[in-house]
Scaffold this active site. Structure first.
Site, PDB file in Angstrom:
ATOM      1  CB  CYS A   1      26.097   9.923  12.919  1.00 27.50           C
ATOM      2  SG  CYS A   1      26.819  10.488  11.378  1.00 27.50           S
TER       3      CYS A   1
ATOM      4  CG  HIS B   1      29.005  11.389  15.968  1.00 24.42           C
ATOM      5  ND1 HIS B   1      29.702  10.450  15.256  1.00 24.42           N
ATOM      6  CD2 HIS B   1      28.371  12.169  15.060  1.00 24.42           C
ATOM      7  CE1 HIS B   1      29.500  10.661  13.954  1.00 24.42           C
ATOM      8  NE2 HIS B   1      28.695  11.697  13.816  1.00 24.42           N
TER       9      HIS B   1
ATOM     10  CG  ASN C   1      31.005  12.179  10.828  1.00 25.81           C
ATOM     11  OD1 ASN C   1      30.973  11.029  11.260  1.00 25.81           O
ATOM     12  ND2 ASN C   1      29.925  12.952  10.766  1.00 25.81           N
TER      13      ASN C   1
END
Ligand code: UT7
Length: 336
Positions: free
Chosen positions: A116, A256, A286
């Site tokens: 990520c 994020h 996500n």
């Protein structure tokens, strides 16, 4: 001679049409809209359904969106950094294919994988190439087809992830805009908590690994959550401190989008008002490498030249950090 800094000068994005809502997930696994919304902030995510299309499809669309919006000739691009955790195939770089497909015939390209944090690390890499003075147009693309590595029978992971792509152009700037500072970290003791066990060199694919579902993402959510909260918040606090930024100086947090509660905890440690926090987790979930550029695209119209942005991420590996950037276009910010 003026110092060259690396500024973001153009944005592009793409998300697939198919919307996987919490309501639909309720029919697939034992979950409910209320649990997903309160625990994660996610309402829906986009999924690339078409067979035979991979991450490159998303990345090409995002890059083409950027090029056409700004009327940029792809032949002018010097390099492409493809940030992704879901390359088209294990060998043969996805970035190379993307470069060819969009007509960036004078560019070299490669993939950058840090789960990520791939896009955040990619910002650092792109900035160094620009600051060197050798490259004038560096395209950083964050794209992931997370649906290709998710077990849609596992309620702990399938409710979180979605597919998407964002593209960002970095160019030299001599007005002091662009990347100012960065604080990047990693810790390999974290790999047991967020991983895909099989398909790599330790455990190559076999009938057994497929039967055991070892090609899907495994996440020990609670542990990752704890590390994410403390490390994202710490990185942001530190980068503000060493650049003498107070909460008044920070115009935007670009976090994020893994869990709304992680984002809230980070913003709270920075003392930031909610209005300064970019959020789109409710509509995309996500998207791993695409979360940061998708946020920029959604908030682009509100950004002013000179705005102070703090980017932050946390991901598998573990990998995490923060980047401080001054926005380079739009109306000029009037200092209050
Ligand atoms: O982007 C890369 C980095 N990743 C992250 O930052 C993600 C970090 N982790 C998280 O965001 C959260 O840990 C999750 C959203 C994954 C899970 O939320 P949680 O609050 O940590 O829940 P939990 O795993 O502790 O589970 C709490 C309960 C459990 O039931 P019991 O044992 O208390 O009876 C789970 O079985 O919730 C249950 N549960 C669910 N219930 C309904 C787990 N998943 C679901 C679900 N629907 N989808």
């Amino acid at each position: 001679m003026k110092t060259i800094s690396a500024a973001i000068t153009a944005l592009g994005s793409y998300v697939p049409d198919y919307v996987l809502t919490n309501k639909i997930l309720e029919t697939m696994v034992d979950t409910n809209d209320e649990w997903i919304t309160t625990r994660t902030g996610i309402k829906e995510r986009r999924i690339l359904k078409d067979k035979g299309k991979g991450t490159s499809y998303l990345a090409i669309k995002a890059a083409e969106n950027l090029l056409s919006k700004h009327n940029i000739n792809p032949k002018e691009i010097d390099m492409i950094i493809m940030a992704t955790a879901t390359p088209d195939m294990p060998v043969a770089s996805t970035g190379v294919f993307v470069a060819t497909e969009i007509g960036a015939t004078n560019a070299f390209a490669y993939d950058l994988g840090a789960a990520c944090s791939s896009f955040l690390y990619g910002m650092s890499t792109a900035a160094r190439y620009i600051e060197s003075g050798r490259y004038k147009k560096v395209l950083l693309i964050g794209a992931d087809k997370m649906s290709s590595i998710i077990d849609y029978e596992d309620r702990a992971t399938c409710i979180i992830f979605g597919d998407g792509a964002g593209a960002v152009l970095f160019e030299p700037n001599d007005e002091g805009m662009g990347v100012q500072d960065e604080l990047l970290r990693s810790d390999g003791t974290g790999r047991q908590f967020l991983k895909i066990e099989a398909g790599g060199s330790i455990l190559p694919a076999s009938h057994e690994t497929v039967a055991n579902k070892q090609h899907y993402v495994f996440q020990e959510g609670k542990t990752v959550f704890k590390f994410a909260v403390s490390n994202m918040a710490d990185s942001c606090e530190q980068i503000m401190k060493r650049n003498n930024l107070t909460e008044k100086d920070v115009d935007w947090l670009v976090p994020h989008q893994a869990n709304k509660r992680i984002i809230d905890a980070t913003a709270s440690r920075m003392n930031l008002d909610d209005k300064k926090v970019m959020i789109n987790i409710h509509k995309y979930g996500n998207t791993t490498s695409a979360t940061l550029p998708l946020c920029l695209v959604d908030y682009e119209k509100q950004l002013r030249k000179g705005d102070n942005l703090i980017f932050a991420s946390f991901g598998g590996g573990f990998t995490w950090g923060a980047v401080y950037l001054k926005w380079a276009y739009g109306e000029t910010k009037i200092n209050s």
